[in-house]
Design an enzyme around this catalytic site. Structure first.
Site, mmCIF file in Angstrom:
data_model
loop_
_atom_site.group_PDB
_atom_site.id
_atom_site.type_symbol
_atom_site.label_atom_id
_atom_site.label_comp_id
_atom_site.label_asym_id
_atom_site.label_seq_id
_atom_site.Cartn_x
_atom_site.Cartn_y
_atom_site.Cartn_z
ATOM 1 N N HIS A 18 13.929 4.232 -1.227
ATOM 2 C CA HIS A 18 14.752 4.718 -2.698
ATOM 3 C C HIS A 18 16.134 4.471 -2.045
ATOM 4 O O HIS A 18 17.012 5.325 -2.481
ATOM 5 C CB HIS A 18 14.099 5.911 -3.292
ATOM 6 C CG HIS A 18 12.968 6.188 -3.672
ATOM 7 N ND1 HIS A 18 12.413 5.409 -4.668
ATOM 8 C CD2 HIS A 18 11.938 6.903 -3.076
ATOM 9 C CE1 HIS A 18 11.309 5.835 -4.830
ATOM 10 N NE2 HIS A 18 10.920 6.711 -3.850
ATOM 11 N N ASP A 31 14.376 9.879 -7.931
ATOM 12 C CA ASP A 31 14.390 9.259 -6.667
ATOM 13 C C ASP A 31 15.536 8.002 -6.886
ATOM 14 O O ASP A 31 15.865 7.577 -5.564
ATOM 15 C CB ASP A 31 12.946 8.735 -6.162
ATOM 16 C CG ASP A 31 11.934 9.980 -5.644
ATOM 17 O OD1 ASP A 31 12.725 10.731 -4.930
ATOM 18 O OD2 ASP A 31 10.775 9.925 -5.702
ATOM 19 N N GLU A 82 8.003 1.365 -2.257
ATOM 20 C CA GLU A 82 8.051 1.155 -3.546
ATOM 21 C C GLU A 82 8.527 -0.293 -3.934
ATOM 22 O O GLU A 82 8.824 -0.691 -5.054
ATOM 23 C CB GLU A 82 9.124 2.186 -3.980
ATOM 24 C CG GLU A 82 10.843 1.856 -3.690
ATOM 25 C CD GLU A 82 11.103 2.431 -2.460
ATOM 26 O OE1 GLU A 82 12.227 2.377 -1.660
ATOM 27 O OE2 GLU A 82 10.094 2.865 -1.383
ATOM 28 N N ARG A 114 3.178 16.677 2.347
ATOM 29 C CA ARG A 114 2.323 15.526 2.249
ATOM 30 C C ARG A 114 2.506 14.978 3.876
ATOM 31 O O ARG A 114 3.372 15.326 4.691
ATOM 32 C CB ARG A 114 2.788 14.494 1.503
ATOM 33 C CG ARG A 114 2.642 14.825 0.093
ATOM 34 C CD ARG A 114 3.144 13.412 -1.004
ATOM 35 N NE ARG A 114 4.494 13.609 -0.898
ATOM 36 C CZ ARG A 114 5.040 12.853 -1.803
ATOM 37 N NH1 ARG A 114 4.655 11.905 -2.298
ATOM 38 N NH2 ARG A 114 6.448 12.961 -1.945
ATOM 39 N N TYR A 136 8.425 5.423 1.898
ATOM 40 C CA TYR A 136 9.430 5.397 0.725
ATOM 41 C C TYR A 136 10.726 5.422 1.218
ATOM 42 O O TYR A 136 11.068 6.300 2.059
ATOM 43 C CB TYR A 136 9.147 6.474 -0.316
ATOM 44 C CG TYR A 136 7.682 6.261 -1.013
ATOM 45 C CD1 TYR A 136 7.502 5.408 -2.153
ATOM 46 C CD2 TYR A 136 6.697 7.240 -0.819
ATOM 47 C CE1 TYR A 136 6.252 5.194 -2.448
ATOM 48 C CE2 TYR A 136 5.438 7.150 -1.654
ATOM 49 C CZ TYR A 136 5.123 6.062 -2.382
ATOM 50 O OH TYR A 136 4.141 5.885 -2.861
ATOM 51 N N LYS A 172 8.039 10.406 2.861
ATOM 52 C CA LYS A 172 9.506 10.292 2.297
ATOM 53 C C LYS A 172 10.411 9.777 3.214
ATOM 54 O O LYS A 172 10.349 9.510 4.319
ATOM 55 C CB LYS A 172 10.058 11.742 2.175
ATOM 56 C CG LYS A 172 9.415 12.426 0.971
ATOM 57 C CD LYS A 172 9.340 11.576 -0.447
ATOM 58 C CE LYS A 172 10.782 11.568 -0.887
ATOM 59 N NZ LYS A 172 10.820 10.968 -2.197
#
Length: 373
Positions: free
Chosen positions: A96, A270, A118, A15, A94, A75
């Protein structure tokens, strides 16, 4: 503002943080965009596509990080990327963090302003930047689970939909949110016997209204999990506590009680995973076996379908990116308290309460961080 889009470096992550269409929107608004060469190759977008949209293409991630006021990724930054972040820079991706103490420490040390997709919220309490990837992960969980169930892949040799005269496979989905709902939709489409567990009775009623007699809805308790998991062919963990580590709902004993060759798919990995036997895996080596049960715990599941995922993600993130670029991060967060909920790290402090609690950091609220800034 100068916006940087580096190439993703996580294992088999194809991605990219922004499509050429997103770049064009930013350039139209008067911003500069710097894209690392070949960043979009995984979604079929060339450097030329980005240049036509108005971006400058550079050869290395170091050039992107050095030039940009704001970094847009997919990511969480790997440790070598964290080392390139500055205290006058914004990172929007993101994160996490609750399941990643090393990354949290690196971001705190960098002094950067890190806003997590998120934990950005919406008026109804939903998580609009997590939703598109949760939809993808939910649907992929059934594809991955069905593939792992094949005997040649270590599974028990069950076809989820069965055939006339043979019972379909049993799918248990723990969590009736976005991921769980999309998993159920795929499993039902294949003809599986589907049970969804959730702790919200209103949500169970909604799910029953959607599918009626085509699914079973069960209030989630330890007793229900003990009863249902051992008999399942495929268990999907789709549990989310925003920003916090996922609760361990399926115990090691539950796994020992399952059929040999049954499959667990942990979408919650995740955030640390919701199975006691879960550990992160990659697309290169997606599965492992514990007590004869196949575990699929890939931490970037939507990376398997990068084109679909990137377009869906850019659709969701672009309004927030435009706000951050147009107003600056402080004013953007002051004007939009939902975006402010995405602030996880700033100036060496952890600004998300669940992350601070789980990892033992002193918590400084986003409001206090904004006042100090």
């Amino acid at each position: 503002m100068k916006v940087g889009v580096p190439k993703e470096v996580k294992t088999l992550e194809f991605r990219v943080g922004m499509t050429p269409a997103g770049v064009r929107e930013l350039v139209h608004d008067g911003h500069e965009v710097v894209v690392e060469t070949n960043a979009g190759m995984g979604i079929g977008m060339t450097d030329s596509d980005y240049e036509k949209a108005g971006a400058s293409v550079v050869g290395t991630p170091q050039e992107v990080f050095a030039a940009a006021d704001m970094i847009i990724k997919v990511k969480e930054p790997q440790l070598n990327e964290c080392a390139m972040l500055r205290d006058d820079q914004v990172l929007f991706t993101y994160l996490h963090l609750a399941a990643d103490p090393a990354q949290t420490e690196a971001l705190v040390k960098s002094g950067t302003t890190a806003i997590a997709y998120e934990t950005v919220t919406a008026d109804d309490g939903s998580l609009p930047l997590l939703t598109p990837m949760s939809e993808v992960a939910g649907r992929l969980s059934i594809q991955a689970g069905a593939y792992a169930l094949q005997k040649a892949n270590g599974g028990r040799g069950v076809l989820l939909g069965g055939v006339p005269g043979v019972q379909p496979g049993k799918v248990v989905i723990i969590g009736g949110g976005v991921s769980g709902t999309n998993a159920a939709d795929m499993a039902i489409g294949l003809g599986a016997d589907v049970t969804i567990l959730d702790r919200s009775l209103p949500r169970l009623r909604e799910l029953d209204d959607i599918w009626g007699g085509r699914i079973h809805t069960v209030y989630s308790t330890k007793h229900a999990i003990d009863d249902l998991v051992p008999e399942a062919d495929l268990v999907v963990g789709a549990v989310l506590v925003a920003g916090a580590a996922a609760p361990k709902l399926v115990s090691a004993q539950n796994v020992r009680d399952m059929h040999s060759g049954a499959v667990l798919v942990d979408i919650s990995i995740d955030q640390g995973g919701c199975f006691e036997t879960s550990r992160p895996t990659t697309h290169a080596e997606p599965t492992y076996v514990v007590d004869d049960v196949v575990h699929y715990c890939v931490t970037n599941m939507p990376g398997a379908v990068p084109r679909t995922s990137t377009f869906a993600l850019t659709n969701a993130t672009l309004p927030f990116v435009k706000a951050l670029a147009g107003l600056g991060w402080r004013d953007a967060l002051i004007q939009d308290p939902h975006l402010a909920n995405g602030l996880n790290v700033h100036a060496g402090h952890v600004n998300h309460e669940a992350v601070a609690h789980d990892l033992g950091y002193e918590y400084l609220s986003a409001d206090d961080a904004l006042k100090a800034a």
